[in-house]
Write a protein that holds these residues in place. Structure first.
Motif, PDB file in Angstrom:
ATOM      1  N   MET A 156       0.848  -1.182   0.000  1.00  0.00           N
ATOM      2  CA  MET A 156       0.000   0.000   0.000  1.00  0.00           C
ATOM      3  C   MET A 156       0.890   1.240   0.000  1.00  0.00           C
ATOM      4  SD  MET A 156      -2.795   1.221   2.823  1.00  0.00           S
ATOM      5  CE  MET A 156      -4.226   0.442   2.146  1.00  0.00           C
ATOM      6  N   PRO A 157       0.549   2.280  -0.795  1.00  0.00           N
ATOM      7  CA  PRO A 157       1.386   3.474  -0.826  1.00  0.00           C
ATOM      8  C   PRO A 157       1.361   4.190   0.509  1.00  0.00           C
ATOM      9  CG  PRO A 157      -0.587   3.786  -2.156  1.00  0.00           C
ATOM     10  CD  PRO A 157      -0.595   2.377  -1.661  1.00  0.00           C
ATOM     11  N   ASP A 158       2.458   4.919   0.820  1.00  0.00           N
ATOM     12  CA  ASP A 158       2.444   5.672   2.068  1.00  0.00           C
ATOM     13  C   ASP A 158       1.460   6.831   1.949  1.00  0.00           C
ATOM     14  OD1 ASP A 158       3.680   7.922   0.913  1.00  0.00           O
ATOM     15  OD2 ASP A 158       5.676   7.207   1.429  1.00  0.00           O
ATOM     16  N   LYS A 159       1.230   7.513   3.065  1.00  0.00           N
ATOM     17  CA  LYS A 159       0.194   8.554   3.111  1.00  0.00           C
ATOM     18  C   LYS A 159       0.434   9.645   2.074  1.00  0.00           C
ATOM     19  CE  LYS A 159      -2.241  11.582   6.239  1.00  0.00           C
ATOM     20  NZ  LYS A 159      -2.360  12.084   7.587  1.00  0.00           N
ATOM     21  N   ASP A 160       1.674  10.085   1.903  1.00  0.00           N
ATOM     22  CA  ASP A 160       1.940  11.150   0.940  1.00  0.00           C
ATOM     23  C   ASP A 160       1.604  10.705  -0.481  1.00  0.00           C
ATOM     24  OD1 ASP A 160       4.863  12.392   2.671  1.00  0.00           O
ATOM     25  OD2 ASP A 160       2.750  12.830   2.946  1.00  0.00           O
ATOM     26  N   GLU A 161       1.955   9.480  -0.838  1.00  0.00           N
ATOM     27  CA  GLU A 161       1.628   8.977  -2.176  1.00  0.00           C
ATOM     28  C   GLU A 161       0.122   8.848  -2.352  1.00  0.00           C
ATOM     29  OE1 GLU A 161       3.708   5.307  -2.690  1.00  0.00           O
ATOM     30  OE2 GLU A 161       5.666   6.253  -2.653  1.00  0.00           O
ATOM     31  N   ALA A 162      -0.557   8.381  -1.322  1.00  0.00           N
ATOM     32  CA  ALA A 162      -2.013   8.233  -1.390  1.00  0.00           C
ATOM     33  C   ALA A 162      -2.689   9.593  -1.520  1.00  0.00           C
ATOM     34  CB  ALA A 162      -2.527   7.486  -0.163  1.00  0.00           C
ATOM     35  N   THR A 163      -2.197  10.566  -0.766  1.00  0.00           N
ATOM     36  CA  THR A 163      -2.763  11.912  -0.829  1.00  0.00           C
ATOM     37  C   THR A 163      -2.553  12.512  -2.207  1.00  0.00           C
ATOM     38  OG1 THR A 163      -2.398  12.254   1.529  1.00  0.00           O
ATOM     39  CG2 THR A 163      -2.694  14.231   0.183  1.00  0.00           C
ATOM     40  N   GLU A 164      -1.348  12.387  -2.721  1.00  0.00           N
ATOM     41  CA  GLU A 164      -1.047  12.909  -4.060  1.00  0.00           C
ATOM     42  C   GLU A 164      -1.918  12.229  -5.115  1.00  0.00           C
ATOM     43  OE1 GLU A 164       0.859  15.528  -4.927  1.00  0.00           O
ATOM     44  OE2 GLU A 164       1.111  15.834  -2.777  1.00  0.00           O
ATOM     45  N   ALA A 165      -2.106  10.916  -4.997  1.00  0.00           N
ATOM     46  CA  ALA A 165      -2.943  10.186  -5.956  1.00  0.00           C
ATOM     47  C   ALA A 165      -4.381  10.669  -5.894  1.00  0.00           C
ATOM     48  CB  ALA A 165      -2.867   8.685  -5.692  1.00  0.00           C
ATOM     49  N   LEU A 166      -4.886  10.896  -4.688  1.00  0.00           N
ATOM     50  CA  LEU A 166      -6.262  11.370  -4.545  1.00  0.00           C
ATOM     51  C   LEU A 166      -6.418  12.774  -5.114  1.00  0.00           C
ATOM     52  CD1 LEU A 166      -9.164  11.129  -3.565  1.00  0.00           C
ATOM     53  CD2 LEU A 166      -8.393  11.927  -1.327  1.00  0.00           C
ATOM     54  N   LEU A 167      -5.484  13.670  -4.809  1.00  0.00           N
ATOM     55  CA  LEU A 167      -5.579  15.043  -5.323  1.00  0.00           C
ATOM     56  C   LEU A 167      -5.526  15.064  -6.846  1.00  0.00           C
ATOM     57  CD1 LEU A 167      -3.356  16.954  -2.752  1.00  0.00           C
ATOM     58  CD2 LEU A 167      -5.851  17.062  -2.991  1.00  0.00           C
ATOM     59  N   LYS A 168      -4.626  14.293  -7.425  1.00  0.00           N
ATOM     60  CA  LYS A 168      -4.525  14.228  -8.884  1.00  0.00           C
ATOM     61  C   LYS A 168      -5.814  13.664  -9.482  1.00  0.00           C
ATOM     62  CE  LYS A 168      -1.440  12.781 -12.576  1.00  0.00           C
ATOM     63  NZ  LYS A 168      -1.581  14.008 -13.311  1.00  0.00           N
ATOM     64  N   ALA A 169      -6.365  12.628  -8.856  1.00  0.00           N
ATOM     65  CA  ALA A 169      -7.621  12.039  -9.336  1.00  0.00           C
ATOM     66  C   ALA A 169      -8.772  13.037  -9.213  1.00  0.00           C
ATOM     67  CB  ALA A 169      -7.937  10.748  -8.568  1.00  0.00           C
ATOM     68  N   LEU A 170      -8.779  13.847  -8.149  1.00  0.00           N
ATOM     69  CA  LEU A 170      -9.813  14.887  -8.011  1.00  0.00           C
ATOM     70  C   LEU A 170      -9.722  15.884  -9.163  1.00  0.00           C
ATOM     71  CD1 LEU A 170     -10.014  15.793  -4.217  1.00  0.00           C
ATOM     72  CD2 LEU A 170     -11.949  15.311  -5.715  1.00  0.00           C
ATOM     73  N   GLY A 171      -8.513  16.306  -9.483  1.00  0.00           N
ATOM     74  CA  GLY A 171      -8.328  17.233 -10.595  1.00  0.00           C
ATOM     75  C   GLY A 171      -8.803  16.634 -11.909  1.00  0.00           C
ATOM     76  N   GLU A 172      -8.461  15.374 -12.131  1.00  0.00           N
ATOM     77  CA  GLU A 172      -8.879  14.698 -13.366  1.00  0.00           C
ATOM     78  C   GLU A 172     -10.397  14.532 -13.412  1.00  0.00           C
ATOM     79  OE1 GLU A 172      -6.523  11.154 -13.189  1.00  0.00           O
ATOM     80  OE2 GLU A 172      -4.704  12.200 -13.813  1.00  0.00           O
ATOM     81  N   GLU A 173     -10.981  14.241 -12.268  1.00  0.00           N
ATOM     82  CA  GLU A 173     -12.439  14.087 -12.200  1.00  0.00           C
ATOM     83  C   GLU A 173     -13.125  15.426 -12.480  1.00  0.00           C
ATOM     84  OE1 GLU A 173     -15.609  11.595 -12.046  1.00  0.00           O
ATOM     85  OE2 GLU A 173     -13.537  10.952 -11.825  1.00  0.00           O
ATOM     86  N   ILE A 174     -12.595  16.495 -11.935  1.00  0.00           N
ATOM     87  CA  ILE A 174     -13.142  17.834 -12.182  1.00  0.00           C
ATOM     88  C   ILE A 174     -13.073  18.153 -13.675  1.00  0.00           C
ATOM     89  CG2 ILE A 174     -12.674  20.304 -11.847  1.00  0.00           C
ATOM     90  CD1 ILE A 174     -11.916  19.504  -8.893  1.00  0.00           C
ATOM     91  N   ARG A 175     -11.940  17.905 -14.285  1.00  0.00           N
ATOM     92  CA  ARG A 175     -11.780  18.170 -15.722  1.00  0.00           C
ATOM     93  C   ARG A 175     -12.781  17.347 -16.534  1.00  0.00           C
ATOM     94  NH1 ARG A 175      -9.132  16.337 -20.363  1.00  0.00           N
ATOM     95  NH2 ARG A 175      -8.417  18.026 -21.692  1.00  0.00           N
ATOM     96  N   SER A 176     -12.918  16.077 -16.173  1.00  0.00           N
ATOM     97  CA  SER A 176     -13.838  15.197 -16.883  1.00  0.00           C
ATOM     98  C   SER A 176     -15.272  15.718 -16.812  1.00  0.00           C
ATOM     99  CB  SER A 176     -13.752  13.786 -16.288  1.00  0.00           C
ATOM    100  OG  SER A 176     -14.717  12.942 -16.855  1.00  0.00           O
ATOM    101  N   TRP A 177     -15.705  16.136 -15.620  1.00  0.00           N
ATOM    102  CA  TRP A 177     -17.060  16.668 -15.461  1.00  0.00           C
ATOM    103  C   TRP A 177     -17.230  17.991 -16.197  1.00  0.00           C
ATOM    104  CZ3 TRP A 177     -21.453  14.493 -13.950  1.00  0.00           C
ATOM    105  CH2 TRP A 177     -21.365  13.263 -13.302  1.00  0.00           C
ATOM    106  N   ARG A 178     -16.197  18.824 -16.181  1.00  0.00           N
ATOM    107  CA  ARG A 178     -16.270  20.101 -16.902  1.00  0.00           C
ATOM    108  C   ARG A 178     -16.474  19.857 -18.390  1.00  0.00           C
ATOM    109  NH1 ARG A 178     -12.779  22.767 -19.886  1.00  0.00           N
ATOM    110  NH2 ARG A 178     -10.898  21.700 -19.153  1.00  0.00           N
ATOM    111  N   LEU A 179     -15.725  18.915 -18.932  1.00  0.00           N
ATOM    112  CA  LEU A 179     -15.856  18.606 -20.359  1.00  0.00           C
ATOM    113  C   LEU A 179     -17.219  17.989 -20.681  1.00  0.00           C
ATOM    114  CD1 LEU A 179     -12.257  17.289 -21.066  1.00  0.00           C
ATOM    115  CD2 LEU A 179     -13.244  19.506 -21.729  1.00  0.00           C
TER     116      LEU A 179
END
Length: 106
Positions: free
Chosen positions: A1-24
Motif C-alpha cells: 500500500m502506498p504511504d500517506k503522501d503517495e495516497a494523498t497525491e494520488a487522490l488530489l490528482k484524481a480529483l483534478g482529473e475528475e473535475i476536468r472530466s465533469w467540466r468537459l
C-alpha cells in the motif's frame, strides 16, 4: 500500500482529473467554470492538473458542475484506487440487515 503522501497525491490528482472530466461533460470551458466558482482560469488549470488545494473551491466546483461534493470525492477515491482498511465483518455482508440487540436470526 502506498504511504500517506503517495495516497494523498494520488487522490488530489484524481480529483483534478475528475473535475476536468465533469467540466468537459458539461461542455464548459476552463474559464467559464473558473468564473462561476470565483477563481482564476490559471488556478482552475492547476486544480485540473495537480488537484485542488482548497476544500471550499472544490465544493464550489462540484456545485457548479452539478455533482455532489461527496460523489466527486468518492469517484476520485475509486479512480485513485484508494482503499480504507476496515475491520473484518466476518460473515455479515454489507447488504444484509444487522440484527438489533437481543434479536436473533434462526
Amino acid at each position: 500500500m502506498p504511504d500517506k503522501d503517495e495516497a494523498t497525491e494520488a487522490l488530489l490528482k484524481a480529483l483534478g482529473e475528475e473535475i476536468r472530466s465533469w467540466r468537459l461533460r458539461r461542455k464548459m470551458t476552463r474559464g467559464d467554470l473558473a468564473g462561476q466558482v470565483g477563481i482564476s482560469e490559471t488556478t482552475m488549470g492547476r486544480i485540473e492538473r495537480e488537484g485542488p488545494a482548497d476544500v471550499g473551491d472544490t465544493w464550489r466546483i462540484a456545485r457548479e458542475l452539478g455533482i455532489s461534493f461527496p460523489d466527486l470525492v468518492r469517484r476520485a477515491e475509486e479512480a485513485a484506487a484508494l482503499s480504507v482498511e476496515t475491520p473484518s465483518l466476518g460473515a455479515v455482508a454489507s447488504t444484509e440487515r444487522l440484527e438489533e440487540p437481543g434479536e436473533f436470526n434462526e
